[in-house]
Design a protein around this motif. Structure first.
Motif, mmCIF file in Angstrom:
data_model
loop_
_atom_site.group_PDB
_atom_site.id
_atom_site.type_symbol
_atom_site.label_atom_id
_atom_site.label_comp_id
_atom_site.label_asym_id
_atom_site.label_seq_id
_atom_site.Cartn_x
_atom_site.Cartn_y
_atom_site.Cartn_z
ATOM 1 N N VAL B 233 -20.770 32.553 69.070
ATOM 2 C CA VAL B 233 -19.921 33.054 70.147
ATOM 3 C C VAL B 233 -20.171 32.267 71.428
ATOM 4 O O VAL B 233 -19.242 31.968 72.187
ATOM 5 N N THR B 252 -17.167 37.184 66.518
ATOM 6 C CA THR B 252 -17.919 38.315 67.033
ATOM 7 C C THR B 252 -17.431 39.619 66.426
ATOM 8 O O THR B 252 -18.226 40.414 65.906
ATOM 9 N N VAL C 66 -24.318 41.079 71.981
ATOM 10 C CA VAL C 66 -23.017 40.631 71.490
ATOM 11 C C VAL C 66 -21.908 41.481 72.100
ATOM 12 O O VAL C 66 -20.865 40.972 72.529
ATOM 13 N N PHE C 70 -18.933 40.212 74.474
ATOM 14 C CA PHE C 70 -17.571 40.622 74.146
ATOM 15 C C PHE C 70 -16.900 41.220 75.376
ATOM 16 O O PHE C 70 -15.750 40.904 75.694
#
Lengths: 103, 527, 206
Positions: B233, B252, C66, C70
């Motif tokens: 990512v 992701t 993560v 995001f």
């Protein structure tokens, strides 16, 4: 006796904690503040695990830090949902914009 | 293993030590002799890491000092320092894995030999699968598409094609686009490779051949493997290209959702075996292949296929390779990469394909046992110790290689899914299915216990009794196996003439007190 | 050797945390956070808390960070969003933070921890209660004890026969599981509400 003692770990924990607090204080971005919260919780975790050697089971602090990790993940999920909602309403995640309720 | 007398030449004694260490030291990695205060291996590891970092710094400074010089491009290649750092980290990790029981002797030569063999093996098992399976992928895809694939490199079959590819990639210029966030762009491939390499540390290649033996080995493997997504990512974000960003975002979303069924299906063997130690899980599947956990119940049978599907997705393999969908996203997250950094992604991808296949065969397919009980016991009684373990390793490698070949086959056979179909497959189908399988395999033994009086449908022992049935090395008996149960003692005594006393072998049980009530509660539980 | 590894991990953890504070780009902050949290996991492994370290890697580094990245990507208005902090605010915050740090360090250096642990050992017996396992004593054997404690059985009370009424951690475990369920429902509710409201609100804004 191990030359790396409890105090060294407590030092690292204190460092993480203070960095997290400063990060929360200075960043205006919601996600930046969340990262500060994570750092604070990690500082507390280091202390928990380092001190858990000195408890009767040898695990009490580890289990406490497990709970902290789990709750931090939950908190991050909810905070992120709130941040996305906030972004939808204000088209920004700058926390200074969140003054709708000011009279 | 004492040093030879002075009249024997040094080389001869070293050879004897090496053979002895291979027979005794490697076969029980926990009972290695210890270098008292010498610390050759960790020092070597630290020096290697420092050397790698220094080399990289020198390269960086050099490239800053002379930005236009033609030698600049060659200096910017990161693979040399990378190799050194990986080797050094391997040294450190292997040293920690081999931390022994008795810090008594100072036979550092043996330890050095054994540890260098271990490091070589780890590096080989990280690098070789990538090379072998890249070639296999090209050959298999060629055959599936009715062409030949590589034919010339290395004489026949193009078997050196991966090496040629690698040399070509090393020579390429290491580019970073102008719009990229340079620091993150350069560091992201390292994250991916380190995560993938670190997951190999907990993989037992054969009985006891594991770099870091931990009771929660499986859990750590899953955790480390999930770090790979971060590199992907970050690569996608820092490239400064919309295609890369899309690839990173898709990756992701996909990885985070597929972690859930992966975890649940991997927990099913843990639930059946009562341990997260991969070594013990594989030991419980010795004997006939009906003992393999895939045949343990219908739920585990389905669970293996769910696990396999999910590992396809977590490795970004087709039909779930949305992150690098070349027909829509150019190259996905690695669009902007070139040269060695690009190949780091693929090195990591093939290595982790191999890793999850090995985990799958350890969890469900019997690990390093061939599945034919007489063959296993014959092999292990003829070739005890080191050669037997080598054979076991070959068995495990072939099982994992077979699974990788199936992955390749699937990739070139099935069309790619759309991203919403990928998410639907995971969230609406795989998660409920895996939850159902989990609950089913909880209920299964209880059901058969109440109906037939034994915890499994198949005739034979319950799984707890199967520990170490075929092992010929009494020092390898896991200490936890049933100290306090009379009926189990008969079983173990039959196999090991030393009986319970053999459990007190140095290195494994030295500090272990016989804590019967605790073991009953924590280990045997309801079984 | 332990000192060397500890130094590496501690420096990485502290340096990562400092870099999180000082860097201006959100994604770089996330990267330094990864470094810091992974090194904290390494510290946990050094403390023989292997299960906690693995949980830290899986949930924190692999999950929460993560999620944060995001969130950054979903809410960024342009590439490489810069967070400008007022220098005056930064100096003030660093001063206050330094004061807090000095206070914390002064607080824990003033305590004689060895005396305390001696006292605890005298009261409860030795801290190490090992369940026999495949591995050696020091490495990777906390899982079974932790599992037993989470299901309500404390191994040290079983060994001694004392303290049998101490309940372990069954109740907190249940509370956390209910809490997680609530969070799951709540987060999905928030996300769903966002999707329903968004079109009506974005149209006047656009």
């Amino acid at each position: 006796m191990d030359p790396v003692g409890l105090k060294h770990y407590l030092f690292v924990g204190a460092m993480l904690f203070v960095c997290g607090v400063v990060c929360m204080a200075t960043k205006r971005n919601t996600i930046g503040m969340l990262m500060g919260v994570e750092l604070v919780l990690n500082g507390a975790n280091v202390n928990f695990v380092a001190l858990s050697r000195h408890t009767p089971l040898g695990l009490d602090g580890q289990i406490a830090s497990m709970f902290v990790i789990v709750l931090a993940a939950a908190e991050a999920a909810v905070a992120l949902a709130i941040a996305l909602n906030f972004y939808n309403n204000h088209l920004s995640i700058d926390v200074d914009r969140a003054d709708d309720l000011r009279g | 293993m004492t040093p030879s007398p002075a009249d024997i030449s040094f080389i001869q004694s070293a050879a004897t030590w090496l053979v002895e260490s291979l027979r005794t030291g490697l076969s029980a990695s926990c009972t290695l002799p210890f270098v008292g205060d010498v610390y050759v291996v960790p020092t070597l590891g630290g020096v290697l890491v420092a050397l790698g970092v220094l080399l990289r710094l020198t390269q960086w400074i050099w490239s800053r000092l002379s930005p236009g010089s033609p030698s600049n491009r060659a200096w910017r290649q990161p693979w040399g320092p990378m190799l050194l750092v990986i080797l050094g980290v391997g040294c450190l990790a292997v040293f920690y894995g081999l931390r022994p029981a008795s810090p008594a002797s100072n036979e550092d030569l043996i330890l050095l030999a054994v540890v260098s063999i271990h490091i070589g093996m780890l590096a080989a098992f990280f690098g070789l699968p990538a090379f072998a399976f890249i070639w296999a992928e090209r050959k298999i895809s060629g055959r599936i598409q009715d062409r030949l694939g590589p034919t010339h490199c290395g004489g026949r079959f193009g078997w050196l094609q991966s090496l040629a590819d690698g040399i070509k990639l090393i020579q390429k210029e290491d580019l970073a686009p102008a719009a990229a966030d340079r620091m993150l762009f350069r560091l992201a491939p390292y994250l991916v490779v380190i995560a993938s390499f670190a997951s190999f540390l907990i993989l037992p290649f054969s009985d006891g051949w594991v770099a870091v033996a931990l009771d929660c080995g499986l859990f750590i493997g899953m955790a480390v493997l999930s770090l790979e997504v971060l590199g992907v990512v970050l690569a996608g974000y820092s490239s400064g290209s919309k295609w890369s960003l899309f690839g990173g975002m898709r990756e992701t979303a996909q990885m985070v959702s597929y972690e859930v069924p992966l975890g649940i299906t991997a927990v099913i063997p843990v639930l059946i075996c009562g341990t997260m130690n991969l070594n013990e899980i594989a030991h419980m599947q010795s004997g006939w292949f009906t003992n393999w956990l895939i045949f343990h119940s219908p739920f585990t049978f389905v669970a293996f296929f769910v696990f396999f599907t999910v590992t396809l997705a977590s490795n970004k393999r087709a039909p779930f390779d949305l992150a690098e969908a070349e027909s829509e996203l150019v190259g996905g997250f690695h669009t902007e990469y070139s040269g060695m950094r690009w190949s780091f992604f693929f090195l990591a991808e093939y290595a982790s394909m191999y890793f999850v296949s090995a985990i799958g065969s350890l969890l469900f397919l019997g690990g390093w046992w061939t599945g034919i009980a007489p063959l296993d016991s014959a092999l292990h009684s003829m070739l005890e110790g080191y050669p037997g373990r080598v054979l076991g390793m070959l068995v495990l490698l072939s099982k994992a290689g077979l699974l990788v070949c199936v992955q390749i086959w699937i990739r070139w056979t099935l069309p790619r899914l759309r991203i919403d179909q990928v998410m639907t497959t995971c969230l609406k189908y795989l998660v409920p299915i895996s939850c159902f399988l989990f609950i089913g395999s909880v209920i299964w033994p209880l059901f058969w216990l109440s109906v037939a009086g034994r915890p499994t449908m198949l005739p034979g022992q319950s799984i707890g009794n199967r520990v170490q049935v075929l092992s010929v090395d009494p020092t390898q008996v896991p200490v936890h196996s049933d100290h306090g149960h009379g009926d189990h003692h008969d079983h173990l005594d039959h196999r090991h003439p030393h009986g319970p006393s053999s459990h007190e072998a140095p290195g494994h049980t030295g500090q272990a007190p016989a804590v019967n009530p605790v073991q009953e509660v924590t280990l045997r539980g309801g079984r | 050797m332990g000192v060397l590894v500890f130094t590496i991990f501690a420096l990485a953890a502290c340096g990562g945390a400092l870099a999180v504070v000082l860097s201006q780009n959100v994604v770089r902050m996330a990267f330094w956070l990864i470094i810091s949290l992974s090194s904290v996991a390494g510290l946990f492994f050094l403390l023989n808390a292997d299960f906690v370290g693995a949980t830290q890697l899986l949930i924190y580094v692999g999950g929460t960070v993560v999620l944060l990245i995001f969130g950054v990507m979903l809410t960024a208005q342009g590439p490489y969003t810069n967070l400008k902090t007022n220098p005056g605010e930064m100096v003030l915050a660093l001063a206050v933070g330094g004061a807090v740090f000095a206070m914390l360090v002064a607080a824990f250096t003033g305590v004689d921890w060895d005396a305390n642990s001696d006292q605890i050992e005298r009261k409860f017996g030795s801290a190490s209660t090992q369940v026999a396992g495949y591995n050696q004593q020091d490495e990777g054997s906390s899982v079974r004890r932790m599992g037993a404690a989470l299901s309500g059985i404390r191994t040290e009370s079983l060994r001694d026969g004392r303290n049998l009424k101490r309940p372990g951690y069954l109740l907190p475990f249940e509370i956390v599981s209910v809490h997680l369920l609530v969070v799951l429902v709540g987060a999905s509710y928030l996300a769903r509400a966002k999707r329903r409201v968004a079109p009506s609100q974005s149209s006047p804004a656009a």
